[in-house]
Design an enzyme around this catalytic site. Sequence first.
Site, mmCIF file in Angstrom:
data_model
loop_
_atom_site.group_PDB
_atom_site.id
_atom_site.type_symbol
_atom_site.label_atom_id
_atom_site.label_comp_id
_atom_site.label_asym_id
_atom_site.label_seq_id
_atom_site.Cartn_x
_atom_site.Cartn_y
_atom_site.Cartn_z
ATOM 1 N N LEU A 105 3.652 -1.395 -0.818
ATOM 2 C CA LEU A 105 4.642 -2.468 -0.974
ATOM 3 C C LEU A 105 5.665 -2.436 0.160
ATOM 4 C CD1 LEU A 105 5.205 -2.527 -4.845
ATOM 5 C CD2 LEU A 105 3.450 -3.651 -3.455
ATOM 6 N N SER B 87 3.806 7.399 -6.541
ATOM 7 C CA SER B 87 3.636 6.103 -7.205
ATOM 8 C C SER B 87 2.509 6.091 -8.232
ATOM 9 C CB SER B 87 3.387 5.025 -6.152
ATOM 10 O OG SER B 87 2.152 5.251 -5.517
ATOM 11 N N TYR C 214 4.913 10.455 -14.369
ATOM 12 C CA TYR C 214 5.340 9.385 -13.464
ATOM 13 C C TYR C 214 6.254 8.392 -14.197
ATOM 14 C CZ TYR C 214 4.844 4.954 -10.920
ATOM 15 O OH TYR C 214 5.082 3.758 -10.299
ATOM 16 N N SER D 50 1.603 -4.835 -11.729
ATOM 17 C CA SER D 50 0.579 -4.400 -10.779
ATOM 18 C C SER D 50 0.662 -5.294 -9.555
ATOM 19 C CB SER D 50 -0.810 -4.509 -11.402
ATOM 20 O OG SER D 50 -0.862 -3.821 -12.636
HETATM 21 P P1 NAI Z 1 2.938 3.884 -2.293
HETATM 22 O O1 NAI Z 1 2.535 5.200 -2.859
HETATM 23 O O2 NAI Z 1 1.978 3.169 -1.427
HETATM 24 O O3 NAI Z 1 4.325 4.051 -1.494
HETATM 25 C C1 NAI Z 1 5.296 4.990 -1.818
HETATM 26 C C2 NAI Z 1 5.825 5.592 -0.536
HETATM 27 O O4 NAI Z 1 6.795 6.600 -0.870
HETATM 28 C C3 NAI Z 1 4.745 6.269 0.309
HETATM 29 O O5 NAI Z 1 4.709 5.708 1.607
HETATM 30 C C4 NAI Z 1 5.151 7.723 0.334
HETATM 31 O O6 NAI Z 1 4.906 8.372 1.589
HETATM 32 C C5 NAI Z 1 6.642 7.654 0.042
HETATM 33 N N1 NAI Z 1 7.119 8.916 -0.522
HETATM 34 C C6 NAI Z 1 6.524 9.711 -1.442
HETATM 35 N N2 NAI Z 1 7.220 10.841 -1.621
HETATM 36 C C7 NAI Z 1 8.287 10.770 -0.792
HETATM 37 C C8 NAI Z 1 9.361 11.637 -0.515
HETATM 38 N N3 NAI Z 1 9.485 12.845 -1.116
HETATM 39 N N4 NAI Z 1 10.267 11.254 0.401
HETATM 40 C C9 NAI Z 1 10.170 10.066 1.033
HETATM 41 N N5 NAI Z 1 9.167 9.195 0.811
HETATM 42 C C10 NAI Z 1 8.238 9.538 -0.100
HETATM 43 O O7 NAI Z 1 3.369 2.979 -3.554
HETATM 44 P P2 NAI Z 1 3.567 1.401 -3.604
HETATM 45 O O8 NAI Z 1 2.431 0.807 -4.333
HETATM 46 O O9 NAI Z 1 3.943 0.878 -2.290
HETATM 47 O O10 NAI Z 1 4.818 1.308 -4.595
HETATM 48 C C11 NAI Z 1 6.139 1.276 -4.109
HETATM 49 C C12 NAI Z 1 7.086 1.620 -5.252
HETATM 50 O O11 NAI Z 1 6.907 0.691 -6.310
HETATM 51 C C13 NAI Z 1 6.856 3.001 -5.840
HETATM 52 O O12 NAI Z 1 8.106 3.563 -6.205
HETATM 53 C C14 NAI Z 1 6.031 2.713 -7.072
HETATM 54 O O13 NAI Z 1 6.238 3.727 -8.054
HETATM 55 C C15 NAI Z 1 6.578 1.381 -7.502
HETATM 56 N N6 NAI Z 1 5.611 0.579 -8.253
HETATM 57 C C16 NAI Z 1 4.543 0.023 -7.625
HETATM 58 C C17 NAI Z 1 3.651 -0.751 -8.327
HETATM 59 C C18 NAI Z 1 2.509 -1.447 -7.673
HETATM 60 O O14 NAI Z 1 1.816 -2.187 -8.348
HETATM 61 N N7 NAI Z 1 2.255 -1.279 -6.384
HETATM 62 C C19 NAI Z 1 3.802 -0.953 -9.778
HETATM 63 C C20 NAI Z 1 4.976 -0.328 -10.338
HETATM 64 C C21 NAI Z 1 5.839 0.397 -9.581
HETATM 65 C C1 15L Z 2 2.324 1.580 -10.962
HETATM 66 O O1 15L Z 2 3.422 1.971 -11.320
HETATM 67 C C2 15L Z 2 1.653 2.154 -9.764
HETATM 68 O O2 15L Z 2 2.582 2.499 -8.751
HETATM 69 C C3 15L Z 2 0.609 1.242 -9.174
HETATM 70 O O3 15L Z 2 -0.202 2.000 -8.302
HETATM 71 C C4 15L Z 2 -0.255 0.567 -10.247
HETATM 72 O O4 15L Z 2 -1.110 1.491 -10.806
HETATM 73 C C5 15L Z 2 0.612 -0.102 -11.280
HETATM 74 O O5 15L Z 2 1.662 0.721 -11.755
HETATM 75 C C6 15L Z 2 -0.159 -0.583 -12.509
HETATM 76 O O6 15L Z 2 0.229 -0.232 -13.625
HETATM 77 O O7 15L Z 2 -1.120 -1.329 -12.346
#
Ligand code: NAI
Ligand code: 15L
Length: 266
Positions: free
Chosen positions: A15, A75, A136, A165
């Site tokens: 994201l 994540s 998580y 998602s």
């Molecule tokens: P992602 O895993 O691709 O990105 C998360 C980033 O955080 C990664 O680039 C990682 O290197 C960085 N990270 C991890 N540990 C770290 C640390 N100790 N210090 C600094 N950076 C760190 O996840 P995505 O899909 O981009 O999600 C972004 C955010 O949105 C996350 O917080 C995730 O939990 C949340 N989220 C995402 C959803 C989705 O559908 N993509 C759904 C619900 C929540």
């Molecule tokens: C999340 O919180 C995760 O970061 C993402 O990778 C998806 O699995 C999403 O929820 C989901 O519930 O589909």
Amino acid sequence: ARCHRLLLTGAAGNLGLVLRPRLKAHADVLRVSDVAALAPAASGEEAIPCNLANAAEVSRLVQDVDAIVHLGGVSVERPFEEILPANIQGIYNLYEAARIHGVRRVVFASSNHVIGFYEQGQQLDADVPLRPDGYYGLSKAYGEHLSRFYFDRYGIETVCLRIGSSFPEPKDRRMMVTWLSYDDLTDLVTRSLFTPQVGHLIVYGASANRDSWWDNHAAAVLGFAPKDSSERFRAQVEAQAPLPADDPAARYQGGAFVKAGPFPFP
Ligand code: NAI
Ligand code: 15L
């Protein structure tokens, strides 16, 4: 709407890569950060590597920032030992730095996994008791509560986005309900950054899909009206064999996250 210096954590993630170019229009300077490798700073950007678990690094990261979009952290469901530094210590470090440096607004990427143990089909608003579906989801619940405290105690405003998602396309039947398109995500994040006087607010992040489990009336101040729908993907998703009805991934809102980990499902 725009601000002077906007911090985006997790900028190297899925994201983050989507939002980095899209948020640039809303800030004079976009400061991007991650523990993973970042593309070099373009004009109007600053790229600062940072481990969120390191308080001193986070304090330097947050200095001179006006607002934060906090995506950084683990994540997916992982052992507690991995979640603790990145998500729990990390969000504490971020809000302490925000307090010290006078940041007034944070947009926090929470998750549907804070309510993942409600059954699919149940209608939830922002006030239902949390039912996290793993370590998580627990860490996101901690972030929601911590940000509530920093608002009540220090007046730092936060919008917690319980993102469903957010992917290019919904991948399964559950995601037909939980899908949030990248355009709707971008709209939700910018509204969360710039709507005046949000206080501490919780909003579910889903597109205008046919079916919905989530009621956003409590976040009406944002005026968020999603435009996309998962409907155009229905035929391709429903061509897949459905999960058995007794599979926990088909029963609970959190999907497969509810059965992650080394122990069998009860
Ligand atoms: P992602 O895993 O691709 O990105 C998360 C980033 O955080 C990664 O680039 C990682 O290197 C960085 N990270 C991890 N540990 C770290 C640390 N100790 N210090 C600094 N950076 C760190 O996840 P995505 O899909 O981009 O999600 C972004 C955010 O949105 C996350 O917080 C995730 O939990 C949340 N989220 C995402 C959803 C989705 O559908 N993509 C759904 C619900 C929540
Ligand atoms: C999340 O919180 C995760 O970061 C993402 O990778 C998806 O699995 C999403 O929820 C989901 O519930 O589909």
